[in-house]
Design an enzyme around this catalytic site. Sequence first.
Site, mmCIF file in Angstrom:
data_model
loop_
_atom_site.group_PDB
_atom_site.id
_atom_site.type_symbol
_atom_site.label_atom_id
_atom_site.label_comp_id
_atom_site.label_asym_id
_atom_site.label_seq_id
_atom_site.Cartn_x
_atom_site.Cartn_y
_atom_site.Cartn_z
ATOM 1 N N ASP A 171 44.794 31.598 36.024
ATOM 2 C CA ASP A 171 45.231 31.828 34.337
ATOM 3 C C ASP A 171 45.814 33.698 34.729
ATOM 4 O OD1 ASP A 171 45.372 32.553 31.720
ATOM 5 O OD2 ASP A 171 43.179 33.338 31.870
ATOM 6 N N ASP A 202 46.022 35.944 32.230
ATOM 7 C CA ASP A 202 44.980 37.621 31.265
ATOM 8 C C ASP A 202 43.752 38.337 31.742
ATOM 9 O OD1 ASP A 202 47.960 38.241 30.369
ATOM 10 O OD2 ASP A 202 47.126 37.473 27.939
ATOM 11 N N ASP A 236 38.915 32.859 33.150
ATOM 12 C CA ASP A 236 37.604 34.162 33.042
ATOM 13 C C ASP A 236 37.657 33.769 31.446
ATOM 14 O OD1 ASP A 236 39.851 36.251 30.192
ATOM 15 O OD2 ASP A 236 40.888 35.043 31.643
#
Length: 317
Positions: A71, A73, A246
């Site tokens: 991922d 961001d 996250d």
Amino acid sequence: MQAVGRRRDRQASDDADDAFEALDPSSLAASGIEDGGAARDAGAAAAAAADTEGPTTPSVPPDLTAAAFFDVDNTMMMGASIFHFARGLAARNFFSGADLRGFVWQQVKFRLGGEGTPEDIRQHREAALSFVAGREVSELVELGEEIYDELMADRIWEGTRALAQMHLDAGQRVWLVTATPLELAGIIARRLGLTGALGTVAEHEDGVYTGRLVGELLHGPAKAHAVRALAAREGLDLRRCSAYSDSINDAPMLSVVGTAVAVNPDAELRALARKKGWEIRDFRSGRKVARIGVPSVLGAGAVAGAVAAGAAYRRRG
């Protein structure tokens, strides 16, 4: 003069970046995708994956059935890549400070209010890419390269980058998997020396963006479908693959691979990782952990205020 303007923009927006990091960056990717349509849309995203031909270590033979998926961001990058991109475009007068504040406020409302009604979801999807409508793809890619240097390069988590390099050094391919527009995701992947990227596909006709999406945002279950589609295309064994994120929104993607790692996790993902025995890596300081882990109305107000202050600073300049 151009260099001075860039320094001014960076200074004016530092507070906006700090405030924005207090929000869950997945608010920029929440699209309410249902599993039924997600497979079709994710398949399109995988087919349109940006391959950067990132090199692997020459002395290591390629491992053709294992790969890693990251991922972006708050996993690979501090904050939200689409916000940094939009801010860079605003500094170049692509739209007004009021438009940028409106863009941020849409994300804040989505973050605080949840996915909302189908009409809310539709408006959110349109807002995500409407600011590039009518612009040439080549122009945005060129500007994306500049904005990466100005606003993103210094925000890469070195710990996460080292994890990606570990896979490359083992002869494995590494892809970014993100709701960020495919062209921007491809720039980030190329700059990091990765294999390529899966991202949200922005529609364009004759090299010009229409402002519409092809399918849905690459988010939630759609990421898992895209990873499966890519694995089928590339001959990967998902049991030998790894994924890093996250956000609890990426639990579907983390669950389809053999090795899942929670990086800078939100509270829900941290709890899930502990329950499932997934590895947890946190590269934030204690202060950033606290700020990112407690999104609030106060944090949302800080974002709007910081962006307004940045816009006012540019007007005075």
